[in-house]
Write a protein that holds these residues in place. Structure first.
Motif, PDB file in Angstrom:
ATOM      1  N   ARG A   1       0.852  -1.187   0.000  1.00 60.27           N
ATOM      2  CA  ARG A   1       0.000   0.000   0.000  1.00 60.27           C
ATOM      3  C   ARG A   1       0.885   1.232   0.000  1.00 60.27           C
ATOM      4  N   ILE A   2       0.514   2.199  -0.832  1.00 59.64           N
ATOM      5  CA  ILE A   2       1.211   3.484  -0.779  1.00 59.64           C
ATOM      6  C   ILE A   2       0.164   4.577  -0.572  1.00 59.64           C
ATOM      7  N   VAL A   3       0.587   5.723  -0.103  1.00 51.28           N
ATOM      8  CA  VAL A   3      -0.308   6.863   0.024  1.00 51.28           C
ATOM      9  C   VAL A   3       0.321   8.027  -0.720  1.00 51.28           C
TER      10      VAL A   3
ATOM     11  N   SER B   1      -4.991   6.433  -0.880  1.00 52.23           N
ATOM     12  CA  SER B   1      -4.319   5.190  -0.569  1.00 52.23           C
ATOM     13  C   SER B   1      -4.519   4.218  -1.733  1.00 52.23           C
ATOM     14  N   VAL B   2      -3.446   3.617  -2.217  1.00 49.11           N
ATOM     15  CA  VAL B   2      -3.534   2.638  -3.304  1.00 49.11           C
ATOM     16  C   VAL B   2      -2.966   1.314  -2.823  1.00 49.11           C
ATOM     17  N   ARG B   3      -3.754   0.267  -3.013  1.00 43.09           N
ATOM     18  CA  ARG B   3      -3.371  -1.049  -2.539  1.00 43.09           C
ATOM     19  C   ARG B   3      -3.323  -2.022  -3.711  1.00 43.09           C
ATOM     20  N   ARG B   4      -2.266  -2.764  -3.844  1.00 37.86           N
ATOM     21  CA  ARG B   4      -2.168  -3.725  -4.938  1.00 37.86           C
ATOM     22  C   ARG B   4      -1.433  -4.974  -4.470  1.00 37.86           C
TER      23      ARG B   4
ATOM     24  N   MET C   1       4.568  -3.578  -7.367  1.00 39.10           N
ATOM     25  CA  MET C   1       3.103  -3.518  -7.300  1.00 39.10           C
ATOM     26  C   MET C   1       2.515  -3.649  -8.697  1.00 39.10           C
TER      27      MET C   1
ATOM     28  N   GLY D   1      -0.005  -2.926 -11.507  1.00 41.61           N
ATOM     29  CA  GLY D   1      -0.983  -1.989 -12.034  1.00 41.61           C
ATOM     30  C   GLY D   1      -1.833  -2.670 -13.079  1.00 41.61           C
ATOM     31  N   LYS D   2      -2.588  -1.895 -13.789  1.00 36.15           N
ATOM     32  CA  LYS D   2      -3.470  -2.440 -14.816  1.00 36.15           C
ATOM     33  C   LYS D   2      -2.671  -3.226 -15.856  1.00 36.15           C
TER      34      LYS D   2
ATOM     35  N   ARG E   1       1.019  -2.752 -16.041  1.00 41.56           N
ATOM     36  CA  ARG E   1       2.404  -2.392 -15.761  1.00 41.56           C
ATOM     37  C   ARG E   1       2.765  -2.848 -14.361  1.00 41.56           C
TER      38      ARG E   1
ATOM     39  N   TYR F   1       4.891  -1.737 -11.073  1.00 44.39           N
ATOM     40  CA  TYR F   1       5.516  -0.541 -10.516  1.00 44.39           C
ATOM     41  C   TYR F   1       6.459  -0.907  -9.372  1.00 44.39           C
ATOM     42  N   PRO F   2       7.766  -0.719  -9.545  1.00 47.15           N
ATOM     43  CA  PRO F   2       8.673  -1.007  -8.433  1.00 47.15           C
ATOM     44  C   PRO F   2       8.599   0.112  -7.396  1.00 47.15           C
ATOM     45  N   ILE F   3       8.276  -0.242  -6.158  1.00 50.52           N
ATOM     46  CA  ILE F   3       8.136   0.767  -5.101  1.00 50.52           C
ATOM     47  C   ILE F   3       9.092   0.398  -3.969  1.00 50.52           C
TER      48      ILE F   3
END
Lengths: 840, 236
Positions: B167-169, B174-177, B219, B221-222, B224, B226-228
């Motif tokens: 989860r990132i904010v 807030s986005v959870r994947r 994480m 995405g649709k 893609r 995403y390296p976090i």
């Protein structure tokens, strides 16, 4: 109906001597509406009683059953035990408890042998058991408890002797899914006890016919209950707050008005201050205490606070030991609250009937005028308050129209019906369509919902062997296992709350590991808390709190007294601008003669708008375009409420994207909508490349809406509640959730799978219907688009207009709506790349 | 450079190195090791819907089909010679037996012409009824070892079981994947099944598995990955 005196002959024929003596001892005579209602119910007619607060509504509602019970013979030895005689249903637990107290007094004083009991979610199980074996004469309960009672195998015996059903606060019950479940319960009761008479108690409503139909079986379409109307008491004295301060352009805090509000509190015995949202309540409470030099007892009351704290405030209120209470809609219903002599309403009144309700709270004695002050928080609200004020005098009130019965609610009811005993599908269909909200339900859809309850109702039939209910050889549906009834009892009800976290105040900052104990402050929506970072401060429970972290189902906070709250507090409870008020506000805008009633700065603002841009006619839709910084803006003023504007914003940005205007985002308020883009929308309109009639064409509600919605969180959120109400997924029970790994499957995932493989499944249809009426306000948007066809007025400006300032000020404050999640992820990933590349 | 052209050059997958071996994280939740032509998927939880239905919760009976469709797409894209299903391939021991015939055919079609390994999981401790493929507890390949449940202190382990999510904010949202969680020496795979949820990588269940400073959540995405980095991640 005139309040004429009743002839004494009439009264003595209807009222037993003990009642007459009781009235006489108080120097009272029964009011004409009480006698009228008694007469009609004696003839077996159901009645809707419409009366303002304080008109003796409750006593009127119970007189038929009290007099009937008083004349009842004692049971002979060996006689079958009697079932419940009167069922009272209220939307609030607290109201049921209150009524018990109010009824017990006259019953005791008249020496009547009548047992009155409550049954709510708080009733201990041993008492519930006893009630089933030994039903009270009058049972006071809530819609959820009624659903449970009729789903029990002994419902038939329990309700066999039912004579009266009293439905309190009917106007507020009927507009929700709760009301739909109750309507189905009522239809069931009419089968169990065909002699039952219904009595609905309601505040003044615009269309009593809908409620009158609701009260009786719709076996013949359009059948209505009788109606008894009590004319309102003295007209309330309502004013708009006068201050020397300037009303702000935008925002909802009404900070400017705090000193004047404080002065008003000082001049009255007890003041009730109402606001629209919990965050407003927190803010107002804090601001008042800031200037509370005289240390007046000012309290805070809203639904998220810890129960203990709320009870203390209510107690203090009953004993008149408070000067003022800041409250949200939790105090909204007709409970008797001490000696309130002033009501202050902060913020937009959002609908005239809500306003009338709230004003009604002030001063319960019907013949004395109530005093109320409206405090608009911004300039558009000034106009809205003005409109509401005029509406109140005109008596033009609107409640939302009663919706068509929802299919998820029906599914729950069918499941409950099966728990009570076997049923025949056709017979049960006839019963269901006798309930007003379901009068239009077709047989085939009903059949699909039964299938849904049985096996999920999927086109791919693989769950037959796990069926919850089964049709047996005799053609009747039965539950397949006793556990099905158990599962039903755990999942009953239609109130699906947003997931909440308990807020616990701890001493130590930073580490969560050692935080044990600490005071519980209440509950806050999980989604709000999740957007906070440790160290962020926010307002709750009347204090400034520092967010420390979340662990399991608790959020830990420490006190941040003396600091400012950084994060604008969570929302909670927003009401859209009512259609009626919207029309009034548009009318006011178009008619300079009416500006005289507005405060000077506001009237001035409109005059400058007229000079720099234009003011639309009542039926027109004004669209302004102008550049600002390196962006281009389009602001439209439909006045249809935030939900409808949000939907409109979504759809317009899609179209602008296709037209090559490169839109970047939008923000919606109750009054207007602003979209910004890289492309020059004004120029495109001027050059005929972007015809507004095309842009605002009603056909946007077709395919565009469909494509956008498919992926929208709005629809997913709606699906979640439909899935829970219909019993597809289990309700979460606070405190009983397992931690760590989720036990329940996420509704979002179910939605995706179902949409991908059976897009016309009955539950998706139910979801779509719900979303269209609820979160999206599509009907309203559709009406607006059709109303303004050919009436769109475009003004291309060099710079921002005065009317556009409020919505422009919202930009940046509101999170940009839409599916921006992907770009947020992209940004976060970008940060990482920048770090790695060593760039600034 | 405008926004659009920058997005065009961003790859949809993410390349990572686990114990020196190169692998590709696909946004579908599958992992591909080009050197071995190996595709790894974890926690398919096939027949989860019917597993719930047995207890009276009628989840859509299409979860298996949805998962197989996605698996089919990713197989068609990478054309692996080997596939490893990293445990919890079926939601319960009876899952393979309950699977409707049409779905079984579909699965057999995906399996044909390639080597297929079923790794034992806690949900499916026994081989799936009536299906080909090799049943194993773990698989070692070069410096890597594949097993269902992660064990502590092992270099080069690729596991599943925990269903990592992150989860990132950003800007108050807030986005959870679901995500691949990797610190360079260990990788935990996201759950591939269509009805499987996720557990935050910062949860206690992951304690001791990663070197926090080196942890990256990939994480999904649709379309893609995403390296976090760990310092942007939020708990719960």
């Amino acid at each position: 109906m005139n309040e004429e005196t009743n002839t004494s002959g009439e009264i003595s024929a209807l009222l037993p001597a003990s009642f007459q003596a009781w009235f006489a001892a108080r120097g009272w005579t029964p009011r004409p509406h009480q006698i009228d209602l008694l007469t009609r119910t004696r003839e077996g007619r159901s009645v809707l009683l419409i009366a303002p607060t304080g008109a003796g509504k409750t006593l009127a509602g119970f007189l038929p059953s009290l007099t009937d019970l008083a004349g009842r013979k004692r049971p002979k030895p060996g006689e079958r035990r009697r079932g419940v005689h009167t069922l009272y249903i209220s939307p609030l637990k607290a109201l049921a408890v209150d009524i018990q107290r109010n009824l017990s007094q006259p019953v005791g004083e008249m020496g009547l042998d009548i047992r009155i009991e409550t049954r709510t979610g708080d009733t201990p199980s041993h008492k519930r058991q006893r009630q089933k074996h030994l039903p009270p004469d009058i049972l006071l309960t809530t819609p959820e408890q009624l659903a449970l009672l009729i789903a029990s195998p002994d419902a038939e015996r329990f309700f066999a002797d039912l004579k009266y059903i009293v439905l309190d606060e009917l106007h507020s019950l009927v507009t929700s899914k709760r009301g739909q479940l109750l309507a189905l319960g009522l239809a069931r009761l009419r089968r169990l006890a065909p002699e039952t008479t219904s009595i609905g108690l309601s505040a003044t409503v615009a269309e009593p016919e809908a409620l009158r139909r609701w009260l009786v079986a719709q076996d013949r379409p359009g059948t209505m209950a009788d109606v008894v109307t009590v004319a309102g008491g003295a007209k309330p004295e309502i004013t708009i707050l006068e201050t020397d301060e300037r009303v702000p352009w935008s925002g909802h805090s009404a900070r400017y008005a705090i000193p004047a509000v404080y002065e008003a509190i000082k001049r009255h015995r007890m003041t009730l201050l109402f606001v629209n949202t919990r965050s407003q309540a927190e803010l107002l409470f804090r601001e008042l205490w800031h200037i509370n030099e005289e240390n007046l007892a000012i309290a805070l009351h809203h639904g998220s606070l810890d129960v203990g704290q709320r009870r203390r405030v209510e107690k203090a209120m009953e004993t008149n030991s408070l000067s003022a209470i800041v409250a949200t809609s939790t105090l909204d219903l007709g409970i008797d609250w001490g000696d309130v002599d002033l009501v202050v309403h902060v913020g937009a009144p959002k609908g005239a009937s809500r306003l009338a309700q709230r004003i009604g709270r002030s001063n319960h004695r019907m013949d004395e005028p109530s005093r109320a002050i409206l405090v608009p928080a911004n300039r558009f609200e000034v106009m809205e308050c003005r409109a509401a004020l005029e509406a109140n005098y005109l008596g033009a009130q609107d409640t939302p129209p009663l919706g068509e019965g929802a299919l998820d609610v029906l599914a729950q009811h069918i499941w409950g019906r099966a728990c009570a005993g076997p049923f025949d599908e056709d017979e049960f269909y006839a019963e269901v369509v006798s309930a007003e909200p379901y009068a239009g339900l077709d047989r085939a859809t009903f059949g699909r919902v039964v299938e849904f309850v049985a096996t999920g109702g999927y086109a791919l039939k693989t769950y037959e062997r796990y069926a919850r209910i089964r049709r047996t050889k005799d053609g009747l549906w039965r539950i397949s296992h006793p556990s099905v009834a158990q599962q039903y009892r755990l999942n009953v009800g239609t109130i699906i709350e947003a997931p909440m976290l308990a807020v616990r105040l701890v001493r130590r900052r930073g580490s969560l590991g050692s935080s044990r104990g600490g005071k519980m402050l209440g509950q806050v929506e999980k989604y709000f808390l999740e957007s906070l970072a440790p160290g962020d401060t926010f307002l709750f429970s009347g204090r400034v709190l520092r967010f420390e972290g979340i662990r399991e189902n608790e959020c830990f906070v420490t006190s941040a007294a003396g600091q400012d709250a950084m994060v604008p507090s969570y929302e909670g409870g927003k009401f859209p601008l009512s259609t009626y008020l919207a029309k009034e506000v548009r009318g006011m805008l178009a008619d300079p003669a009416r500006w005289r009633a507005l405060p000077e700065p506001v009237a001035d603002w409109l005059r400058i708008q007229q000079e720099k841009s234009i003011l639309p006619q009542e039926k027109d839709l004004l669209v302004e375009t102008f550049p600002q910084a390196d962006r281009f803006y389009m602001v439209a003023y439909p006045f249809e409420g935030r939900l409808a504007h949000q939907t409109l914003g979504m759809l317009l940005t899609r179209r602008l994207e296709r037209a090559g205007a490169r839109p970047l985002g939008f923000v919606a308020t109750d009054y207007s909508l602003a979209i910004w883009s890289l492309g020059d929308m004004g120029g495109m309109i001027r050059r005929g490349e972007l015809p507004l009639s095309r842009l605002f064409d009603e056909d946007m509600l077709g395919d565009d809406l469909e494509t956008w919605l498919a992926d929208s969180w709005l629809l997913k959120r709606t699906f979640r509640s439909c899935a829970v109400i219909s019993g597809l997924i289990e309700k979460r029970h606070p405190g009983r959730e397992k931690t760590g790994r989720q036990v329940t499957v996420s509704a979002d995932l179910i939605y995706d799978v179902l949409r991908g493989h059976e897009p016309d499944h009955i539950l998706l249809q139910a979801t779509w219907r719900d979303a269209a009426t609820g979160l999206l306000d599509i009907a309203r948007l559709g009406e607006m688009l059709s109303r303004t066809r050919g009436r769109i007025v475009h003004k291309d400006l060099e710079q921002i207009s005065p009317l556009a300032v409020p919505v422009m000020l919202e930009i940046g404050k509101e999170p940009v709506a839409g599916s921006a999640n992907e770009s947020l992820l992209g940004e976060a990933a970008e940060t990482l790349i920048e770090e790695a590349m060593g760039s600034a | 450079m405008n926004v659009m052209s920058r997005i065009d050059v961003v790859p949809r997958t993410a390349e990572i190195t686990v114990a020196g071996e190169c692998a590709v994280c696909d946004p579908s939740g599958a992992l591909f090791l080009p050197a071995d032509g190996l595709l790894v998927v974890s926690d398919l939880h096939l027949e989860k819907g019917s597993s719930y239905a047995r207890r009276g919760s009628f989840l859509p009976p299409y979860d298996t089909l949805a998962t197989l469709h996605r698996l089919g797409a990713v197989i068609a894209h990478y054309r692996p010679s080997m596939v490893v299903s990293l445990g919890d391939s079926f939601h319960d021991g009876g899952g393979a037996g309950r699977m409707p015939e049409a779905f079984r055919e579909h699965l057999l079609g995906l399996m044909s012409g390639r080597e297929w390994f079923w790794v034992a999981g806690n949900h499916d401790p026994a081989p799936p009824e009536g299906l080909p493929g090799r049943w194993i507890d773990e698989l070692a390949l070069g410096s890597l070892v594949f097993r269902h449940e992660p064990t502590s202190g092992v270099e080069g382990e690729i596991a599943g079981h925990l269903h990592p999510g992150a989860r990132i904010v950003r800007r108050g949202r807030s986005v959870r994947r679901a995500c691949f969680a990797c610190d360079g020496s260990r990788l935990i795979m996201p759950a591939f099944g269509s009805l499987t949820g996720a557990l935050n990588v910062l949860d206690r269940a992951f304690a001791g598995l990663f070197l926090h400073e080196a942890l990256t959540a990939y994480m999904m995405g649709k379309d893609r990955v995403y390296p976090i980095s760990a310092d942007l991640l939020r708990p719960a």
